[in-house]
Scaffold this motif. Structure first.
Motif, PDB file in Angstrom:
ATOM      1  N   PHE A 308      49.819  50.242  32.726  1.00 22.73           N
ATOM      2  CA  PHE A 308      49.973  50.507  34.152  1.00 22.73           C
ATOM      3  C   PHE A 308      48.912  49.756  34.961  1.00 22.73           C
ATOM      4  CE2 PHE A 308      48.022  53.550  37.311  1.00 22.73           C
ATOM      5  CZ  PHE A 308      48.814  53.184  38.380  1.00 22.73           C
ATOM      6  N   ARG A 309      47.677  49.815  34.524  1.00 24.59           N
ATOM      7  CA  ARG A 309      46.595  49.157  35.264  1.00 24.59           C
ATOM      8  C   ARG A 309      46.702  47.638  35.203  1.00 24.59           C
ATOM      9  NH1 ARG A 309      41.019  52.704  35.016  1.00 24.59           N
ATOM     10  NH2 ARG A 309      41.970  54.716  35.516  1.00 24.59           N
ATOM     11  N   LYS A 310      47.159  47.131  34.083  1.00 24.05           N
ATOM     12  CA  LYS A 310      47.382  45.688  33.988  1.00 24.05           C
ATOM     13  C   LYS A 310      48.400  45.242  35.032  1.00 24.05           C
ATOM     14  CE  LYS A 310      48.998  42.145  30.719  1.00 24.05           C
ATOM     15  NZ  LYS A 310      49.547  41.916  29.350  1.00 24.05           N
ATOM     16  N   ARG A 311      49.413  46.054  35.245  1.00 25.31           N
ATOM     17  CA  ARG A 311      50.479  45.727  36.199  1.00 25.31           C
ATOM     18  C   ARG A 311      49.998  45.736  37.641  1.00 25.31           C
ATOM     19  NH1 ARG A 311      56.085  44.584  34.923  1.00 25.31           N
ATOM     20  NH2 ARG A 311      56.266  44.831  32.665  1.00 25.31           N
ATOM     21  N   ILE A 312      49.001  46.555  37.942  1.00 22.73           N
ATOM     22  CA  ILE A 312      48.548  46.658  39.336  1.00 22.73           C
ATOM     23  C   ILE A 312      47.207  45.964  39.571  1.00 22.73           C
ATOM     24  CG2 ILE A 312      49.851  48.791  39.661  1.00 22.73           C
ATOM     25  CD1 ILE A 312      47.125  50.278  39.664  1.00 22.73           C
ATOM     26  N   GLY A 313      46.639  45.357  38.528  1.00 29.29           N
ATOM     27  CA  GLY A 313      45.389  44.616  38.706  1.00 29.29           C
ATOM     28  C   GLY A 313      44.148  45.483  38.751  1.00 29.29           C
ATOM     29  N   MET A 314      44.109  46.537  37.931  1.00 31.32           N
ATOM     30  CA  MET A 314      42.961  47.442  37.869  1.00 31.32           C
ATOM     31  C   MET A 314      42.372  47.430  36.462  1.00 31.32           C
ATOM     32  SD  MET A 314      42.823  51.559  38.708  1.00 31.32           S
ATOM     33  CE  MET A 314      42.915  51.381  40.485  1.00 31.32           C
ATOM     34  N   ASP A 315      41.044  47.419  36.360  1.00 31.30           N
ATOM     35  CA  ASP A 315      40.419  47.362  35.039  1.00 31.30           C
ATOM     36  C   ASP A 315      40.169  48.761  34.476  1.00 31.30           C
ATOM     37  OD1 ASP A 315      38.053  48.400  36.103  1.00 31.30           O
ATOM     38  OD2 ASP A 315      36.980  46.489  36.093  1.00 31.30           O
ATOM     39  N   ILE A 321      40.526  43.997  39.221  1.00 27.66           N
ATOM     40  CA  ILE A 321      40.198  43.047  38.159  1.00 27.66           C
ATOM     41  C   ILE A 321      39.505  41.810  38.697  1.00 27.66           C
ATOM     42  CG2 ILE A 321      41.241  41.412  36.526  1.00 27.66           C
ATOM     43  CD1 ILE A 321      43.263  43.582  35.815  1.00 27.66           C
ATOM     44  N   LYS A 322      39.928  41.342  39.866  1.00 26.83           N
ATOM     45  CA  LYS A 322      39.379  40.101  40.416  1.00 26.83           C
ATOM     46  C   LYS A 322      38.105  40.322  41.217  1.00 26.83           C
ATOM     47  CE  LYS A 322      43.825  37.683  40.613  1.00 26.83           C
ATOM     48  NZ  LYS A 322      44.841  37.037  41.490  1.00 26.83           N
ATOM     49  N   THR A 323      38.131  41.269  42.151  1.00 24.59           N
ATOM     50  CA  THR A 323      36.997  41.433  43.064  1.00 24.59           C
ATOM     51  C   THR A 323      35.957  42.422  42.558  1.00 24.59           C
ATOM     52  OG1 THR A 323      37.993  43.272  44.310  1.00 24.59           O
ATOM     53  CG2 THR A 323      38.559  41.022  44.993  1.00 24.59           C
ATOM     54  N   LYS A 324      36.323  43.257  41.590  1.00 20.68           N
ATOM     55  CA  LYS A 324      35.479  44.322  41.047  1.00 20.68           C
ATOM     56  C   LYS A 324      35.219  45.447  42.057  1.00 20.68           C
ATOM     57  CE  LYS A 324      35.333  42.313  37.133  1.00 20.68           C
ATOM     58  NZ  LYS A 324      36.202  42.858  36.045  1.00 20.68           N
ATOM     59  N   MET A 326      35.817  48.939  43.721  1.00 18.31           N
ATOM     60  CA  MET A 326      36.323  50.182  43.147  1.00 18.31           C
ATOM     61  C   MET A 326      37.643  50.569  43.802  1.00 18.31           C
ATOM     62  SD  MET A 326      35.873  52.339  40.786  1.00 18.31           S
ATOM     63  CE  MET A 326      34.196  51.921  40.273  1.00 18.31           C
ATOM     64  N   GLY A 327      38.598  50.986  42.976  1.00 14.65           N
ATOM     65  CA  GLY A 327      39.932  51.319  43.465  1.00 14.65           C
ATOM     66  C   GLY A 327      40.157  52.808  43.621  1.00 14.65           C
ATOM     67  N   ALA A 328      41.424  53.189  43.705  1.00  8.85           N
ATOM     68  CA  ALA A 328      41.820  54.590  43.924  1.00  8.85           C
ATOM     69  C   ALA A 328      42.455  55.143  42.648  1.00  8.85           C
ATOM     70  CB  ALA A 328      42.785  54.678  45.095  1.00  8.85           C
ATOM     71  N   ALA A 329      41.720  55.058  41.534  1.00  7.14           N
ATOM     72  CA  ALA A 329      42.290  55.384  40.226  1.00  7.14           C
ATOM     73  C   ALA A 329      42.770  56.822  40.110  1.00  7.14           C
ATOM     74  CB  ALA A 329      41.262  55.083  39.136  1.00  7.14           C
ATOM     75  N   SER A 330      42.140  57.735  40.821  1.00  9.53           N
ATOM     76  CA  SER A 330      42.528  59.141  40.716  1.00  9.53           C
ATOM     77  C   SER A 330      43.848  59.445  41.414  1.00  9.53           C
ATOM     78  CB  SER A 330      41.432  60.032  41.319  1.00  9.53           C
ATOM     79  OG  SER A 330      40.232  59.895  40.589  1.00  9.53           O
ATOM     80  N   TYR A 331      44.316  58.509  42.228  1.00  7.77           N
ATOM     81  CA  TYR A 331      45.516  58.736  43.037  1.00  7.77           C
ATOM     82  C   TYR A 331      46.624  57.714  42.804  1.00  7.77           C
ATOM     83  CZ  TYR A 331      42.681  61.929  45.864  1.00  7.77           C
ATOM     84  OH  TYR A 331      41.888  62.955  46.289  1.00  7.77           O
ATOM     85  N   THR A 332      46.259  56.482  42.467  1.00  2.00           N
ATOM     86  CA  THR A 332      47.227  55.388  42.557  1.00  2.00           C
ATOM     87  C   THR A 332      48.359  55.479  41.548  1.00  2.00           C
ATOM     88  OG1 THR A 332      47.364  52.987  42.880  1.00  2.00           O
ATOM     89  CG2 THR A 332      46.066  53.764  41.004  1.00  2.00           C
ATOM     90  N   TRP A 333      48.202  56.303  40.525  1.00  3.78           N
ATOM     91  CA  TRP A 333      49.304  56.522  39.581  1.00  3.78           C
ATOM     92  C   TRP A 333      50.483  57.252  40.249  1.00  3.78           C
ATOM     93  CZ3 TRP A 333      50.532  61.597  39.244  1.00  3.78           C
ATOM     94  CH2 TRP A 333      49.536  62.518  39.616  1.00  3.78           C
ATOM     95  N   ALA A 334      50.191  58.041  41.307  1.00  2.28           N
ATOM     96  CA  ALA A 334      51.246  58.869  41.916  1.00  2.28           C
ATOM     97  C   ALA A 334      52.366  58.047  42.547  1.00  2.28           C
ATOM     98  CB  ALA A 334      50.640  59.844  42.922  1.00  2.28           C
ATOM     99  N   PRO A 335      52.070  57.024  43.392  1.00  2.00           N
ATOM    100  CA  PRO A 335      53.188  56.234  43.931  1.00  2.00           C
ATOM    101  C   PRO A 335      53.949  55.465  42.854  1.00  2.00           C
ATOM    102  CG  PRO A 335      51.060  55.377  44.687  1.00  2.00           C
ATOM    103  CD  PRO A 335      50.795  56.693  44.050  1.00  2.00           C
TER     104      PRO A 335
END
Length: 427
Positions: A308-315, A321-324, A326-335
């Protein structure tokens, strides 16, 4: 000379077909345009906060919806039909969000809406969804979305603030002092956090010392924090997102409050690193809807989340993955999962158009799904009465410079009685 078969598509015809699709401003990620011409696509509208204070949720929400649509189209679509995606920026603004929602439904003819992580916009959208016969998936987490301010057209595939405080009550609240002070962002979600905190603390014999609300984006919390006497308060309830929780915690630390007072965050600090939070971070307890670091996940979920993270560009740490950043990992799985709830509902109900929305609703009501590439957060059930998902909830704290998951509470242990029964509504 042999006559050309009418069944073959020349290179020139293919280019014309492709150009026509792009010119029409439709996005059919991962699906051959030849097939697009044969079957009417299913149109999904992504209404996300791409600008404004909640932009971190929105940009990752957009990535997740687009990634799920692309994967579905690569695997043949939904019931053999391609999925088109339209995206609009709700701009962390209720008025703009409602305007963009109407555009997605009335102009772009979207069949389903994947809404933002914004409780205010979701609540304003609920009557429009009903009025326009459009099913709306929400991941704002105010309790009222799947209660008296929602309706049968609203489904929520993420837990809500009641689950946060149920999880905390089952783990750490009994070890904290009873005297608590509530602070929250002055909109639907912030009030919901405070209401749920009071409900849980009072049940445990707590004593409310004070209650304050501030606008989203408040820079100076000192006037609010100066009202807190650390000799009279054990816990601050902080109903804030992203940079607001950072500012509050940092200023509480600078005032010396955190020497005696602990902080409970109403949400994981989306977009913030441990370094961002600084020494104040050690005094904050968080309850989250998902796990930021792959290393902290149960072994059975790791492979799903890596893909899933590979598909959205999250490490693996929850960063871009590119800019480093911090993302919304606790939420972004929901959409991401919301797109797959759409797929599940269509396949089970035989949905063909909005005329079949009742059949779609009935298909999802009470549905249980298992952890998979489609549902990477884990097992969950969509409760029939109020369209509220029950999924696992985490309790986390910063230790030795890293987020550490202290407990994972299964969804079935977070049950509370439904406050409404949408099945009684006429569709």
């Amino acid at each position: 000379m042999k006559k050309k078969s009418n069944n073959k598509l020349t290179r020139r015809d293919f280019i014309k077909t492709t150009a026509g699709a792009i010119g029409g401003a439709t996005i059919t990620l991962g699906f051959p345009n030849i097939i697009l011409a044969k079957k009417r696509p299913i149109r999904i509208g992504a209404l996300q906060d791409l600008t404004g204070p909640l932009y971190s949720f929105g940009r990752w929400g957009k990535r997740s919806v687009a990634g799920a649509v692309k994967r579905i189209n690569e695997m043949g679509g939904i019931a053999g039909r391609p999925v088109e995606l339209k995206v609009e920026d709700s701009a962390t603004n209720v008025q703009k969000g409602v305007m963009k929602l109407r555009k997605l439904i009335l102009k772009d003819k979207c069949d389903f809406i994947i809404g933002p992580c914004n409780s205010g916009i979701t609540i304003a959208s609920a009557p429009i969804a009903k009025e326009t016969n459009t099913i709306f998936f929400a991941y704002g987490t105010a309790l009222s979305i799947t209660a008296h301010k929602g309706n049968r057209y609203i489904f929520r595939g993420i837990n809500n603030v009641r689950h946060i405080f149920k999880a905390l009550a089952m783990t750490v609240l009994k070890e904290m002092g009873k005297r608590y002070y509530c602070m929250g962002a002055d909109y639907e979600w912030g009030h919901s956090v405070v209401d749920e905190a009071k409900r849980v603390f009072d049940k445990e014999g707590g004593k409310l010392i004070g209650e304050e609300y501030s606008p989203i984006g408040t820079e100076d919390f000192i006037p609010y924090l100066n009202k807190i006497n650390p000799d009279e308060v054990d816990v601050i309830i902080a109903g804030y997102f992203t940079k607001d929780i950072l500012k509050l915690a940092t200023q509480a630390y600078e005032l010396g409050l955190t020497k005696k007072v602990q902080i409970i965050g109403g949400a994981m600090p989306t977009g913030l690193t441990v370094k961002d939070l600084g020494p104040a971070g050690d005094k904050i307890w968080f309850s989250g809807y998902g796990i930021r670091r792959i290393a902290n996940m149960p072994e059975e979920l790791k492979k799903y989340n890596l893909e899933f993270r590979k598909r959205i560009g999250m490490d693996e740490e929850g960063r871009d993955i590119k800019t480093k950043e911090m993302g919304a990992a606790s939420y972004t799985w929901a959409p991401w999962e919301h797109v797959y709830w759409v797929k599940k509902g269509i396949e089970k109900s035989g949905w063909n158009s909005k005329k079949d929305n009742l059949k779609f609703m009935m298909a999802l009501e009470g549905m249980h799904v298992k952890a998979s590439y489609e549902f990477p957060q884990g097992d969950k059930t969509m409760r029939a009465e109020d369209h509220q998902v029950f999924a696992s909830q985490t309790v986390s704290k910063i230790e030795n410079g890293k987020f550490v998951v202290k407990a994972i509470i299964p969804g079935e242990k977070l049950y509370y009685p439904p406050l409404v029964d949408y099945r009684k509504e006429k569709v």
